[in-house]
Design a protein around this motif. Sequence first.
Motif, short mmCIF file in Angstrom:
data_model
loop_
_atom_site.label_atom_id
_atom_site.label_comp_id
_atom_site.label_asym_id
_atom_site.label_seq_id
_atom_site.Cartn_x
_atom_site.Cartn_y
_atom_site.Cartn_z
N VAL A 110 3.77 -8.15 -7.16
CA VAL A 110 2.39 -7.70 -7.38
C VAL A 110 1.94 -8.00 -8.81
CG1 VAL A 110 0.87 -5.68 -7.46
CG2 VAL A 110 2.56 -5.90 -5.63
N LEU A 111 2.79 -7.66 -9.78
CA LEU A 111 2.42 -7.92 -11.17
C LEU A 111 2.25 -9.42 -11.42
CD1 LEU A 111 4.46 -5.59 -13.57
CD2 LEU A 111 2.09 -5.41 -12.85
N GLY A 112 3.13 -10.23 -10.84
CA GLY A 112 3.01 -11.68 -11.02
C GLY A 112 1.73 -12.22 -10.45
N SER A 113 1.33 -11.72 -9.29
CA SER A 113 0.09 -12.18 -8.68
C SER A 113 -1.13 -11.77 -9.49
CB SER A 113 -0.04 -11.64 -7.25
OG SER A 113 0.93 -12.22 -6.42
N LEU A 165 10.30 2.02 -13.84
CA LEU A 165 9.16 2.70 -13.21
C LEU A 165 9.23 2.70 -11.69
CD1 LEU A 165 6.23 1.39 -15.47
CD2 LEU A 165 7.59 3.48 -15.72
N VAL A 166 10.02 1.81 -11.11
CA VAL A 166 10.16 1.74 -9.66
C VAL A 166 11.64 1.75 -9.31
CG1 VAL A 166 7.99 0.46 -9.40
CG2 VAL A 166 10.14 -0.80 -9.59
N THR A 167 11.94 2.06 -8.06
CA THR A 167 13.33 2.04 -7.61
C THR A 167 13.80 0.60 -7.43
OG1 THR A 167 12.70 2.07 -5.27
CG2 THR A 167 12.93 4.20 -6.39
N GLY A 168 15.11 0.42 -7.39
CA GLY A 168 15.66 -0.92 -7.17
C GLY A 168 15.18 -1.54 -5.87
N ARG A 169 14.97 -0.71 -4.85
CA ARG A 169 14.50 -1.21 -3.55
C ARG A 169 13.09 -1.77 -3.65
NH1 ARG A 169 11.74 1.44 0.54
NH2 ARG A 169 11.91 3.38 -0.63
N ASP A 170 12.27 -1.20 -4.56
CA ASP A 170 10.87 -1.61 -4.68
C ASP A 170 10.63 -2.65 -5.77
OD1 ASP A 170 9.99 0.12 -2.67
OD2 ASP A 170 9.77 1.80 -4.07
N PHE A 225 0.83 -1.21 0.00
CA PHE A 225 0.00 0.00 0.00
C PHE A 225 0.86 1.25 0.00
CE2 PHE A 225 -3.28 -2.90 2.00
CZ PHE A 225 -4.03 -2.98 0.84
N ALA A 226 2.00 1.21 0.70
CA ALA A 226 2.90 2.36 0.70
C ALA A 226 3.47 2.60 -0.70
CB ALA A 226 4.03 2.14 1.70
N LEU A 227 3.84 1.53 -1.39
CA LEU A 227 4.36 1.66 -2.75
C LEU A 227 3.30 2.24 -3.68
CD1 LEU A 227 6.38 1.18 -5.04
CD2 LEU A 227 5.64 -1.22 -5.10
N LEU A 228 2.07 1.74 -3.58
CA LEU A 228 1.00 2.24 -4.44
C LEU A 228 0.69 3.70 -4.16
CD1 LEU A 228 -1.40 -0.84 -4.36
CD2 LEU A 228 -0.03 -0.07 -6.29
N ARG A 229 0.80 4.11 -2.89
CA ARG A 229 0.51 5.51 -2.54
C ARG A 229 1.57 6.46 -3.10
NH1 ARG A 229 -0.93 3.48 2.58
NH2 ARG A 229 1.15 4.01 3.34
N ARG A 230 2.83 6.08 -3.01
CA ARG A 230 3.89 7.03 -3.36
C ARG A 230 4.29 6.96 -4.84
NH1 ARG A 230 6.91 3.22 -0.26
NH2 ARG A 230 8.42 2.07 -1.53
N ASN A 231 3.90 5.92 -5.55
CA ASN A 231 4.32 5.79 -6.96
C ASN A 231 3.07 5.71 -7.84
OD1 ASN A 231 5.33 4.95 -9.49
ND2 ASN A 231 7.06 3.92 -8.53
N ALA A 232 2.66 6.86 -8.33
CA ALA A 232 1.44 6.92 -9.15
C ALA A 232 1.60 6.17 -10.46
CB ALA A 232 1.05 8.37 -9.41
N ASP A 233 2.81 6.19 -11.04
CA ASP A 233 3.02 5.49 -12.30
C ASP A 233 2.84 3.98 -12.14
OD1 ASP A 233 3.48 7.77 -13.76
OD2 ASP A 233 5.66 7.71 -13.51
N PHE A 234 3.40 3.45 -11.06
CA PHE A 234 3.21 2.01 -10.81
C PHE A 234 1.75 1.69 -10.54
CE2 PHE A 234 3.17 -1.57 -7.71
CZ PHE A 234 3.54 -2.56 -8.59
N ARG A 235 1.08 2.56 -9.82
CA ARG A 235 -0.35 2.37 -9.54
C ARG A 235 -1.15 2.30 -10.83
NH1 ARG A 235 -0.72 6.35 -6.15
NH2 ARG A 235 -1.72 7.90 -7.50
#
Length: 410
Positions: free
Chosen positions: A151-154, A139-144, A13-23
């Motif tokens: 998420v994409l795989g699921s 689209l995401v940082t190496g940490r994410d 949820f934190a990743l989805l909140r802070r990264n609009a492109d990934f969302r």
Amino acid sequence: MFPAWRRSSGDLFALLRRNADFRRLVGACALSLTGDWFAFVALSGFVYLNTGSPGWTALLFAINSLPGVLLFPLIGPLTDRFDRRRLRIACDLGSVVPVGGLLIAFHTGSVAVALGCLAVLSVFAAVAGPIPEAALPNLVTGRDLSLAQTVLGSLYSAGLLVGAGLGGVVTAAWGTSATLLVDGASFIVSALLVARIKRPFSSAVSTRRLRIRADTAELWRFLRTTPMAAALLWLTAGLRLCYGMVGLLPVYALDRFHVGDAGVGALYLAQGLGAVLGPFAGRRLAAGSTRRRLYVAAAALAVFGLGYLALAHVSGLGPGMAAAFAGHLGVGACAILALNGLQLATPDHVRGRVMVLVFSLSAAFQGLSTLAVAPMTAAIGMTDTTRLLGLLAVAYAIIWSARVRAAGRS
């Protein structure tokens, strides 16, 4: 397990909140995958009702997967030579046309037109499908990246669960036209979401003339000189070589457990839940090092085999669901850990071709395995076929791990 699951949910949820492109990418993939299954459910019923032949219905799966295999030499370079975001948008919008063709086919009762439209849809899907995997590291940082890939795989398994289930409900309640309208709308909204993504899908996009032979040679050269990528491709091949035994789940429900169509649905539900949760479990266990990721991925392949070995020995629906769930925890974890490892090991300029190769190999080997199961079952029976393929998965995981360890020492 539950604290770990809560941590994963919080991170997601934190990743989805802070990264609009990934969302937006997640939303686009979820919509197009769900819409695909909506159309496939309606198409399966249409073909069977108009032909009365299970063989024609089974042909749908071949038409759905073959374009990605046959067109691999063209699709791979496309994803590296052209703007991936524009290519994905073009595929989404282009898919609306064959969906309209399906509406015409359904109203005229033409199976030939319907199959032709499915073939065109499959070509668009073969081009569009690997693009999110190729673009994700940009689209995401190496940490994410690990969590984002999980998420994409699921989503692929969740799309099957939600799309197939809702597709059946919508088709039964409002008819096939409504199902296809939903499918067409899903592609349009997906294209709009992708168009709103601001970050580039590639770090070095250069539109130029396709050089199919040179681009393919560059791909094979990369794989020869990158043992990690080659090893992960071999792991993916092993997983899909054994996957044909999944097609026996309905037979277990009907002939072993005697629970009818409801039991078939229950086994597929257990399978789907395992495949959705497997990537998250694999990510949690593999956290810490690249080498651990390799061994957890191999262990997950062994869990797949052990789950189906257990299925071959149980006699009730409940234990059968538990076995299918465990086996597909392994499938989900193995597939996504291998894919994430390939993303990390592959530079951007060749990543599109590598991702297309993964998708094509998966379709080809899974198709071969599925075709082999029918004569094997006729020759040695359902139980022994399941045992044989389950043992193959376990043996493959052990041999693959041993070779990776030997290569690491050399």
